[in-house]
Design an enzyme around this catalytic site. Structure first.
Site, PDB file in Angstrom:
ATOM      1  CD1 TRP A  66      -3.875  -6.407  11.761  1.00  0.00           C
ATOM      2  CD2 TRP A  66      -1.846  -5.601  12.237  1.00  0.00           C
ATOM      3  NE1 TRP A  66      -4.047  -5.267  12.499  1.00  0.00           N
ATOM      4  CE2 TRP A  66      -2.828  -4.746  12.807  1.00  0.00           C
ATOM      5  CE3 TRP A  66      -0.502  -5.293  12.415  1.00  0.00           C
ATOM      6  CZ2 TRP A  66      -2.483  -3.604  13.532  1.00  0.00           C
ATOM      7  CZ3 TRP A  66      -0.174  -4.170  13.148  1.00  0.00           C
ATOM      8  CH2 TRP A  66      -1.144  -3.338  13.696  1.00  0.00           C
ATOM      9  CG  ASN A  91      11.704  -7.413   6.384  1.00  0.00           C
ATOM     10  OD1 ASN A  91      12.561  -6.550   6.554  1.00  0.00           O
ATOM     11  ND2 ASN A  91      10.438  -7.110   6.150  1.00  0.00           N
ATOM     12  CE  LYS A 137       7.816   3.008   5.820  1.00  0.00           C
ATOM     13  NZ  LYS A 137       7.084   2.081   4.928  1.00  0.00           N
ATOM     14  CG  ASP A 172      -0.045 -14.864  13.173  1.00  0.00           C
ATOM     15  OD1 ASP A 172      -0.354 -15.682  14.060  1.00  0.00           O
ATOM     16  OD2 ASP A 172      -0.416 -13.676  13.176  1.00  0.00           O
ATOM     17  NE  ARG A 222       2.237  -1.649   6.563  1.00  0.00           N
ATOM     18  CZ  ARG A 222       2.489  -2.828   7.137  1.00  0.00           C
ATOM     19  NH1 ARG A 222       2.890  -2.863   8.391  1.00  0.00           N
ATOM     20  NH2 ARG A 222       2.361  -3.949   6.461  1.00  0.00           N
ATOM     21  CB  SER A 246       4.757  -4.398  15.294  1.00  0.00           C
ATOM     22  OG  SER A 246       4.966  -3.098  14.791  1.00  0.00           O
ATOM     23  CE1 TYR A 302      -5.051  -9.419  12.886  1.00  0.00           C
ATOM     24  CE2 TYR A 302      -3.820 -11.018  11.603  1.00  0.00           C
ATOM     25  CZ  TYR A 302      -3.983 -10.280  12.760  1.00  0.00           C
ATOM     26  OH  TYR A 302      -3.057 -10.404  13.771  1.00  0.00           O
TER      27      TYR A 302
END
Length: 331
Positions: A21, A295, A216, A49, A228, A206, A54
């Protein structure tokens, strides 16, 4: 990598899905995006995905290039339709038949594939009859351009109405793609029970709350340079709602729970969403390959009940739970 069924369907997907995304075609350079996809494949991710909107279609092209040469049968590729693309003219958006039929062909061309495994309605279209939308999706499936259909950020009553039409049309509506995290739980009261009843799974986006649950961002301090939260293309507007001291203080109180479980804060967040039995996959994004590997380690984690209770107690005052927060725009 844990493999799960998508809802009650026969489609098996990786519990961690890779999404592009905010990265491919916009936030990071193409070489870095390609490296992240390669790392995802190396780490056992098979589910990818994206969406036509996007980076205004560029993300699909980057993903298609990254997956070129891979065994197509070993991948599950998802994309979406709804938001304006191209010049954004009156038929370049929504879920009308013309836009759906043109959009699927564009997505397949950019992705370099004959079909997608899942084609999703990116939002509910208030300006198009639902029956028109569902018939168009059914025709996409019958043309062999998509194997399954899904929705994204739909309300429970919208999902139920679509599922009824899909059943009549004999096409598999199998999933919803909502935002979901420790801090954003608006699907729990109505959407999850409805989807569980209908045999539909959640593919959640998300799970780390745009990076806030990584720990963070610290209370009383400016966001780290290059994060970000400082990048409009990286979703700074969405992250800003979490950058309140009361939220950030409670996120920091999750750190001992993560440490006791032997996890990073981000891994704890991803493991938490995967603990919901209606969640088929958690979508992660990345700007660096090492973020993917970190992750992915959450896929096989099972949190103790005591940890889940402690998390609930800590974040309860700052959690969003109102189902009314799931809204689709009127284009």
């Amino acid at each position: 990598m844990e493999i799960r069924n998508l809802g009650a369907s026969g489609l098996k997907i990786s519990a961690i899905a890779y999404g592009n995304w905010l990265t491919h075609g916009s936030q990071v350079e193409e070489d870095a995006a390609l490296a992240c996809v390669r790392q995802a494949l190396d780490d056992g991710i098979t589910t990818f995905d994206t969406a036509d909107v996007y980076a205004n279609t560029a993300a699909e092209s980057v993903l298609g290039k990254a997956l070129a040469g891979e065994r197509r049968e070993g991948l599950e590729i998802f994309t979406k339709v709804f938001w304006p693309t191209g010049p954004g003219a009156h038929n370049d958006k929504g879920l009308g038949r013309k836009h759906i039929m043109e959009s699927i062909d564009g997505s397949l061309r950019r992705l370099g594939t004959d079909y997608v495994d899942l084609y999703q309605a990116h939002r509910y279209d208030h300006g198009t009859p639902l029956e028109e939308t569902m018939v168009a999706f059914a025709d996409v499936v019958r043309a062999g351009k998509a194997l399954y259909i899904g929705v994204s950020e739909w309300r429970a009553e919208e999902i139920r109405a679509a599922h009824e039409l899909a059943k009549e049309l004999r096409v598999p509506l199998v999933s919803n793609q909502p935002q979901y995290s420790m801090l954003w739980r608006v699907i729990e009261a109505e959407v999850v029970p409805t989807c569980r009843e209908l045999g539909m799974g959640q593919i959640v986006w998300s799970p780390i709350a745009q990076g806030v649950l990584s720990g963070k961002y610290l209370p009383g301090q400016a966001p780290p340079a290059g994060s970000r939260a400082t990048d409009e293309k990286g979703g700074a507007n969405m992250i800003s709602r979490w950058l309140q001291d009361d939220v950030l203080e409670r996120v920091q109180r999750l750190r001992p729970i993560a440490e006791e479980a032997g996890l990073s804060m981000a891994q704890l967040a991803v493991a938490w969403v995967l603990q919901n039995d209606n969640v088929s996959a958690a979508i992660i994004g990345a700007s660096r390959p090492e973020q993917v590997t970190e992750n992915v380690k959450a896929a096989d984690v099972r949190l103790e009940e005591s940890a889940l209770q402690a998390i609930d107690e800590i974040v309860a005052p700052v959690v969003a739970t109102d189902p009314e927060l799931t809204q689709s725009p009127r284009l």
